[in-house]
Design a protein around this motif. Structure first.
Motif, PDB file in Angstrom:
ATOM      1  N   UNK A  95       5.153  -8.776  -2.491  1.00 26.14           N
ATOM      2  CA  UNK A  95       4.793  -8.132  -1.226  1.00 26.14           C
ATOM      3  C   UNK A  95       6.056  -7.758  -0.462  1.00 26.14           C
ATOM      4  N   UNK A  96       6.095  -6.566   0.146  1.00 24.18           N
ATOM      5  CA  UNK A  96       7.259  -6.221   0.986  1.00 24.18           C
ATOM      6  C   UNK A  96       7.202  -6.981   2.309  1.00 24.18           C
ATOM      7  N   UNK A  97       7.324  -8.293   2.217  1.00 27.66           N
ATOM      8  CA  UNK A  97       7.030  -9.135   3.380  1.00 27.66           C
ATOM      9  C   UNK A  97       8.056  -8.959   4.495  1.00 27.66           C
ATOM     10  N   UNK A  98       9.309  -8.654   4.130  1.00 30.01           N
ATOM     11  CA  UNK A  98      10.314  -8.466   5.183  1.00 30.01           C
ATOM     12  C   UNK A  98       9.926  -7.281   6.058  1.00 30.01           C
ATOM     13  N   UNK A  99       9.511  -6.187   5.416  1.00 30.29           N
ATOM     14  CA  UNK A  99       9.051  -5.015   6.160  1.00 30.29           C
ATOM     15  C   UNK A  99       7.873  -5.376   7.055  1.00 30.29           C
ATOM     16  N   UNK A 100       6.899  -6.077   6.481  1.00 29.30           N
ATOM     17  CA  UNK A 100       5.702  -6.448   7.254  1.00 29.30           C
ATOM     18  C   UNK A 100       6.077  -7.296   8.463  1.00 29.30           C
ATOM     19  N   UNK A 101       6.965  -8.284   8.233  1.00 28.74           N
ATOM     20  CA  UNK A 101       7.356  -9.165   9.339  1.00 28.74           C
ATOM     21  C   UNK A 101       8.074  -8.379  10.435  1.00 28.74           C
ATOM     22  N   UNK A 102       8.986  -7.497  10.002  1.00 30.59           N
ATOM     23  CA  UNK A 102       9.712  -6.683  10.995  1.00 30.59           C
ATOM     24  C   UNK A 102       8.737  -5.811  11.776  1.00 30.59           C
ATOM     25  N   UNK A 116      -6.101  -2.115   9.518  1.00 34.07           N
ATOM     26  CA  UNK A 116      -6.671  -1.708   8.220  1.00 34.07           C
ATOM     27  C   UNK A 116      -7.333  -0.342   8.319  1.00 34.07           C
ATOM     28  N   UNK A 117      -7.710   0.060   9.530  1.00 37.42           N
ATOM     29  CA  UNK A 117      -8.346   1.371   9.662  1.00 37.42           C
ATOM     30  C   UNK A 117      -7.355   2.499   9.915  1.00 37.42           C
ATOM     31  N   UNK A 118      -6.269   2.227  10.642  1.00 37.50           N
ATOM     32  CA  UNK A 118      -5.420   3.342  11.075  1.00 37.50           C
ATOM     33  C   UNK A 118      -4.080   3.449  10.357  1.00 37.50           C
ATOM     34  N   UNK A 119      -3.745   2.463   9.509  1.00 33.72           N
ATOM     35  CA  UNK A 119      -2.438   2.523   8.849  1.00 33.72           C
ATOM     36  C   UNK A 119      -2.618   2.517   7.333  1.00 33.72           C
ATOM     37  N   UNK A 120      -2.096   3.550   6.699  1.00 36.12           N
ATOM     38  CA  UNK A 120      -2.162   3.646   5.242  1.00 36.12           C
ATOM     39  C   UNK A 120      -0.814   3.306   4.596  1.00 36.12           C
ATOM     40  N   UNK A 121       0.262   3.783   5.213  1.00 42.63           N
ATOM     41  CA  UNK A 121       1.581   3.643   4.591  1.00 42.63           C
ATOM     42  C   UNK A 121       2.039   2.196   4.586  1.00 42.63           C
ATOM     43  N   UNK A 122       2.549   1.803   3.446  1.00 40.98           N
ATOM     44  CA  UNK A 122       2.997   0.423   3.276  1.00 40.98           C
ATOM     45  C   UNK A 122       4.091   0.062   4.271  1.00 40.98           C
ATOM     46  N   UNK A 123       4.999   1.014   4.540  1.00 44.59           N
ATOM     47  CA  UNK A 123       6.155   0.676   5.383  1.00 44.59           C
ATOM     48  C   UNK A 123       5.809   0.570   6.865  1.00 44.59           C
ATOM     49  N   UNK A 124       4.544   0.832   7.228  1.00 43.02           N
ATOM     50  CA  UNK A 124       4.147   0.726   8.636  1.00 43.02           C
ATOM     51  C   UNK A 124       3.218  -0.452   8.879  1.00 43.02           C
ATOM     52  N   UNK A 125       2.883  -1.188   7.825  1.00 41.51           N
ATOM     53  CA  UNK A 125       1.847  -2.211   7.958  1.00 41.51           C
ATOM     54  C   UNK A 125       2.340  -3.497   8.599  1.00 41.51           C
ATOM     55  N   UNK A 126       1.448  -4.172   9.348  1.00 39.73           N
ATOM     56  CA  UNK A 126       1.788  -5.487   9.909  1.00 39.73           C
ATOM     57  C   UNK A 126       1.414  -6.612   8.932  1.00 39.73           C
ATOM     58  N   UNK A 153      -2.360  -7.553   7.316  1.00 36.12           N
ATOM     59  CA  UNK A 153      -2.916  -6.673   6.297  1.00 36.12           C
ATOM     60  C   UNK A 153      -2.369  -7.045   4.912  1.00 36.12           C
ATOM     61  N   UNK A 154      -1.216  -7.719   4.912  1.00 36.88           N
ATOM     62  CA  UNK A 154      -0.572  -8.082   3.645  1.00 36.88           C
ATOM     63  C   UNK A 154      -1.407  -8.967   2.738  1.00 36.88           C
ATOM     64  N   UNK A 155      -2.394  -9.696   3.292  1.00 31.93           N
ATOM     65  CA  UNK A 155      -3.195 -10.574   2.426  1.00 31.93           C
ATOM     66  C   UNK A 155      -3.920  -9.771   1.348  1.00 31.93           C
ATOM     67  N   UNK A 156      -4.129  -8.464   1.609  1.00 33.87           N
ATOM     68  CA  UNK A 156      -4.847  -7.654   0.626  1.00 33.87           C
ATOM     69  C   UNK A 156      -4.086  -7.528  -0.699  1.00 33.87           C
ATOM     70  N   UNK A 157      -2.774  -7.784  -0.641  1.00 32.38           N
ATOM     71  CA  UNK A 157      -1.988  -7.690  -1.869  1.00 32.38           C
ATOM     72  C   UNK A 157      -2.323  -8.798  -2.857  1.00 32.38           C
ATOM     73  N   UNK A 158      -3.065  -9.785  -2.379  1.00 29.59           N
ATOM     74  CA  UNK A 158      -3.335 -10.924  -3.251  1.00 29.59           C
ATOM     75  C   UNK A 158      -4.725 -10.878  -3.862  1.00 29.59           C
ATOM     76  N   UNK A 159      -5.522  -9.842  -3.484  1.00 32.03           N
ATOM     77  CA  UNK A 159      -6.836  -9.706  -4.111  1.00 32.03           C
ATOM     78  C   UNK A 159      -6.647  -9.084  -5.484  1.00 32.03           C
ATOM     79  N   UNK A 160      -6.208  -9.891  -6.425  1.00 32.33           N
ATOM     80  CA  UNK A 160      -5.992  -9.351  -7.753  1.00 32.33           C
ATOM     81  C   UNK A 160      -6.652 -10.239  -8.786  1.00 32.33           C
ATOM     82  N   UNK A 161      -6.622  -9.788 -10.009  1.00 32.74           N
ATOM     83  CA  UNK A 161      -7.340 -10.522 -11.050  1.00 32.74           C
ATOM     84  C   UNK A 161      -6.845 -11.951 -11.203  1.00 32.74           C
ATOM     85  N   UNK A 162      -5.522 -12.099 -11.340  1.00 32.83           N
ATOM     86  CA  UNK A 162      -4.997 -13.463 -11.456  1.00 32.83           C
ATOM     87  C   UNK A 162      -4.629 -13.963 -10.064  1.00 32.83           C
ATOM     88  N   UNK A 163      -5.537 -14.723  -9.475  1.00 29.28           N
ATOM     89  CA  UNK A 163      -5.309 -15.216  -8.122  1.00 29.28           C
ATOM     90  C   UNK A 163      -4.243 -16.310  -8.153  1.00 29.28           C
TER      91      UNK A 163
END
Lengths: 307, 316
Positions: A84-91, A246-256, A259-269
């Protein structure tokens, strides 16, 4: 309270009261059990973030689930930084929350100052209209608001030329500007300003001070508790915001962060990594909470005043 | 104070002394303009982001507006509402929302009051316990939902705990994947997260009750229950109304937990009104239909709040 008879009267009362020993012990035990109920899941989150997944599950059946034992490492944290680009999200979250809090303090306190201190026709109506907005839950507005912000214009500065752009979706401003003005903040500031003696600013007026000077040099410096309360009540929802981005931001580099928890909804939890991520996005708030406990609790208690 | 208020003269403008009132008037107009300038940013922003979208909800609900559409918007009358009241998912969401609120409001309100009474003492360590009970409140609902999603796994912490405590006799269900247990699981977690918030509100209410009343009651040998019934409970009248309204609105707005943990499933057993609105409005971009759902939601909030207000007032 100043009467000397009060302590004398209270003395026998205390002596009469039986020592409530058994109930006291029951109460303490109840308090401790409840404390465990509230704190253990959070401890479990911290501890699990330090363990490999296999060990998390094998520790579940024992007290070890809540203890940092076994193969302790920061491997999950390293995994989070890879995934996850967590540094970007945190900033982003820090920037959005800080901007909302600072602009919110300014805009709402200025409005409250004018409404509390200055002569303005119809200010009662303005205050009532502002407070009336409190009955509308944000969830009601969210969907029409998405459509609306998509229609709004914005002035874009390109070097030396200005361009009118259309639509606020997928920007920082859409995450900040709608949340600056807040009726409850205006109300809290207004209440607080009303409790500051008017003689102070009248004296300052006599000395030739302007309204902005009175606001900046007299009223705001005296309003520490109100500022702390409004800052906390603005910061918490800004940091925790989830439905709106989740409704108004699509770009990864603008996300708070939330929203990052969505990166973990994957097959291998990878539960260890999820716990590491949630720990990372909780720590900043927890540090603030522990540093300013009293202000946090007081600010929540202040929401009880509005009835 | 009258002396330093030159504005007194201005309320009765006289022709006889024209120069001071004019000066005062100019000063007063300047003050009003400054005040207007100070109020304007907040008022404009609230108008732009609360009044306009609220009005838009009423307008858009009767149109065929979509989030992104090349076609012009047209009015379609009650079509959205007719469609809404024939939609089984919406009915299910409405029922789920009411179910959630009907359980959470009394349980969370009551538990919060119990906690508040428990920590409303001046004994040592009380503020420590208050802080601990408050900890989940400052933890984001998204984080809490992820954490409990993990704890609710079939082989997760909660089932392991049930297994141990019953000496292996009971095997816990697959909480969130079973339509019978998914909503109760979300309810339990939501109460755990939110109860500390209302504990603090009850506490501020409890602290307005004069300690003399309790002292007098205990002197008269009144039992703890009677003291609660006749001293504490009447003293909490205002706080009670407030706690009721805030928990209700919070409960009716249920969204985050569902979005993070179950996405409305299994079999729509956890879909809620707000979740349904977001699904149609954002996922399917049907702004008009979502606005209709939002309007029904707002009506629901107003009706429930009005009923509660009426009930709490009548008993007074």
């Amino acid at each position: 309270m100043a009467t000397t008879t009060a302590p004398a009267r209270r003395q026998p009362a205390q002596a009469l009261r039986p020592a409530p020993k058994p109930r006291h012990i029951v109460g303490t035990v109840a308090k401790i059990v409840l404390a465990l109920v509230f704190v253990l899941p959070i401890v479990f989150m911290f501890v699990s973030s330090l363990k490999p997944d296999a060990q998390i599950f094998s520790d579940l059946g024992s007290i070890n689930a809540f203890l940092p034992t076994g193969h302790i490492s920061f491997a999950n944290y390293a995994g989070v930084f890879d995934r996850v680009p967590i540094v970007t999200f945190l900033m982003n979250s820090v920037g959005i929350s800080a901007a909302t809090v600072i602009l919110g303090l300014l805009v709402n306190s200025l409005a409250a100052f004018a409404l509390s201190r200055m002569r303005l026709r119809g200010k009662k109506i303005i205050l009532t209209a502002i407070i009336a907005t409190l009955i509308v839950p944000f969830e009601t507005l969210a969907l029409p608001l998405v459509w609306w912000v998509n229609q709004l214009p914005w002035l874009q500065v390109n070097g030396f030329s200005l361009a009118l752009t259309h639509g606020w979706l997928d920007t920082y401003r859409v995450q900040i500007i709608p949340f600056i003005a807040n009726a409850f903040s205006v109300y809290l500031f207004h209440q607080y300003f009303d409790s500051i003696p008017k003689e102070l600013d009248e004296a300052a007026r006599m000395d030739g001070a302007g309204w902005f000077q009175i606001y900046r040099k007299i009223i705001m410096p005296l309003s520490g508790p109100a500022i702390a309360t409004v800052a906390i009540l603005t910061f918490l929802p800004a940091w925790n915001s989830y439905l709106w981005p989740i409704m108004v931001v699509q770009s990864e580099n603008l996300r708070p962060v939330m929203v990052g928890v969505e990166y973990f909804y994957q097959l291998n939890v990878a539960w260890g990594q999820i716990m590491a991520y949630t720990t990372l996005i909780t720590l900043p708030i927890l540090v603030l909470f522990i540093a300013f406990q009293r202000s946090f609790v007081n600010s929540i208690a202040s929401t009880g005043v509005k009835g | 104070m009258v002396l330093i208020h030159p504005s007194r003269a201005e309320t009765a403008p006289s022709v006889k002394k024209p120069s001071p009132p004019r000066k005062v008037n100019r000063g007063r107009r300047k003050e009003s303009l400054t005040a207007l300038g100070m109020v304007a940013p907040a008022v404009l922003l609230l108008a732009l982001f609360i009044f306009v979208p609220a009005a838009l909800a009423f307008v858009l609900a009767f149109t065929n507006a979509q989030l992104i559409s090349p076609n012009p918007i047209g009015f379609v009358g009650l079509t959205n509402f007719i469609q809404l009241f024939q939609d089984p998912v919406f009915y299910r969401s409405l029922l789920n929302t009411l179910y959630f609120a009907a359980v959470v409001v009394p349980v969370q309100g009551g538990a919060a009051l119990g906690l508040a009474i428990l920590v409303n003492t001046k004994t040592r360590g009380t503020s420590f316990f208050r802080t601990v009970y408050f900890l989940p409140v400052v933890t984001s609902m998204v984080v809490v939902s992820m954490l409990w999603l993990f704890m609710y796994q079939q082989n997760g912490l909660i089932n392991e705990l049930i297994h141990r405590l019953t000496l292996g006799l009971v095997t816990g269900p697959d909480w969130l994947n079973n339509p019978a247990t998914s909503m109760p699981a979300i309810i339990l977690m939501s109460v755990w997260q939110g109860v500390g918030f209302h504990m603090v509100i009850w506490l501020s209410g409890l602290q307005t009750i004069a300690p003399d009343l309790h002292e007098a009651a205990s002197l008269d040998g009144v039992s703890a229950w009677q003291r609660f019934r006749f001293v504490t409970w009447p003293g909490l009248r205002n706080t009670r109304a407030l706690v009721l309204v805030t928990i209700t609105i919070q409960a009716l707005s249920l969204f985050t937990q569902v979005s993070v943990m179950t996405q409305g499933g299994p079999l729509y057993s956890t879909s809620t009104v707000v979740y349904d609105a977001v699904q149609t409005g954002y996922q399917q971009q049907q702004t008009s239909y979502a606005s209709a759902i939002s309007l029904v939601f707002f009506a629901l909030v107003l009706i429930v709040a009005a009923i509660q207000r009426f009930l709490t007032r009548e008993k007074a």
